[in-house]
Design a protein around this motif. Structure first.
Motif: not given
Length: 393
Positions: A264-288
């Motif tokens: 659910l957290f990733v869905i919310v952050i990913s939606y925000i990233d998609y709408r603003n055309n940005v990337r949450s680098r800290w989230l990608d770092f954590f998952l990878f």
């Protein structure tokens, strides 16, 4: 030199005399198999099995326990991780053995074996020989060489072909993984960790004999065994009638809750990233980073240890080791290089391949990874989308 030879001769003679002085069980002696229920700790979850030898004339009532190990951190954890854990046969008085099980509220059942005096002495001598310092240690294997399987192996070694196990009692044989799950709660960190660490080799059907790595099935199988066409078990009784005090399975402390929360957290952050055309680098770092570390651990267990059950672990498809390298790249502000587009195609394909392997039951994965697969799939698709957008610009 002459003195040395004399000393060696006397030592050999002393050993020989010690062997001949081994006490013989009387006609009143009894040998039984003890089967013990599960405890609340992980290492006690699957129960326990042991031999009991009692002889009133000799004044002995002892338990021969093949499930003893030296819990001495950090060496214990290192040996366990490498698959080189050494177990040993111990011998202790019955009252000392039962004390721990009473304190842990674990049941103990006893099956008295119908043996002749000669057979009792043969079994007793075998156990005593195994208990000698040079013989008591063995390399533990959870499925093929543990305290429960030792009961089968010792009885077959001593009694030979005269001992027959009637395997017809087992109408529906299970896979090794299903047998493990019978003793575990699905939504627990221990179950998730076990399913994560063990490979496809445990998803094959276990033979009736292979079921005997679990004490419960030793108890059942001995009740369907015969020696010289007579029942092996003379009678069965309950020594301790206990039930373990369970801590309870709370959803909020289980992995499923936290994995759904992560999704659910990733869905919310990913939606925000998609709408603003940005990337949450800290989230990608954590998952990878997380999936990469898990993948490295799977590789270690698969290729660099002596574990027989960690081979062929296709959790490595979704927990891809290469993600560890990409984690540090994604933490930077630099734009994606052109080669990474192929990597973004590979990652979703690996998730699909994981599902395919699961559907055909080549390897059965933990149901707890479903939220993780959805989390990774969503993030991979967003990263692929952002890469194509950045290329058009």
């Amino acid at each position: 030199m002459k003195h040395l030879r004399k000393i060696l001769f006397l030592l050999a003679l002393a050993n020989a005399l010690a062997g001949f002085s081994q006490p013989q069980l009387s006609d009143k002696a009894q040998i039984s198999v003890l089967s013990c229920g599960a405890g609340s700790d992980l290492y006690t979850t699957f129960g326990h099995s042991a031999f009991r030898v009692q002889d009133a004339d000799l004044g002995i009532d002892v338990v021969y326990n093949y499930g003893t190990f030296n819990f001495d951190p950090p060496g214990f954890y290192v040996d366990f991780a490498r698959g080189k854990l050494i177990y040993r046969l111990s011998r202790q008085r019955l009252d000392n053995f039962l004390f721990d099980y009473e304190m842990e509220n674990r049941w103990v059942k006893e099956q008295l074996l119908d043996l002749t005096t000669t057979e009792k002495n043969a079994l007793f001598q075998f156990l005593e020989n195994n208990y000698s310092p040079e013989n008591r240690e063995y390399q533990y294997d959870f499925f093929y060489d543990n305290c429960a399987s030792k009961i089968r192996d010792v009885l077959q070694e001593v009694l030979g072909n005269r001992l027959v196990f009637d395997e017809s009692y087992l109408e529906n044989p299970y896979t090794f993984r299903e047998l493990i799950h019978q003793n575990l709660s699905t939504n627990s960190w221990s179950t998730f960790g076990i399913d994560l660490a063990l490979g496809c080799v445990i998803d094959k059907k276990a033979s009736a004999s292979e079921h005997l790595f679990l004490p419960n099935y030793v108890l059942l199988q001995l009740g369907h065994a015969s020696l010289d066409q007579r029942p092996l078990v003379l009678r069965q009784r309950t020594v301790l009638d206990k039930a373990p005090l369970k801590n309870g399975d709370y959803f909020l402390s289980g992995p499923l809750f936290w994995f759904i929360l992560l999704l659910l957290f990733v869905i919310v952050i990913s939606y925000i990233d998609y709408r603003n055309n940005v990337r949450s680098r800290w989230l990608d770092f954590f998952l990878f980073f997380l999936t990469g570390i898990i993948g490295i651990l799977i590789c270690f267990l698969w290729f660099l240890t002596d574990h027989t059950a960690t081979v062929g672990n296709f959790n490595i498809l979704w927990a891809f080791p290469g993600n560890l390298v990409l984690a540090f790249y994604f933490a930077k502000h630099k734009p994606f290089p052109s080669w990474i587009s192929k990597y973004f195609l590979v990652l979703p394909a690996l998730l699909v391949l994981t599902l395919f392997i699961w559907v055909i039951k080549f390897q059965v994965f933990s149901v707890l990874i479903i939220p993780l697969l959805l989390t990774l799939g969503l993030r991979y698709l967003l990263l692929a989308h952002q890469f194509h957008v950045s290329k058009k610009k």
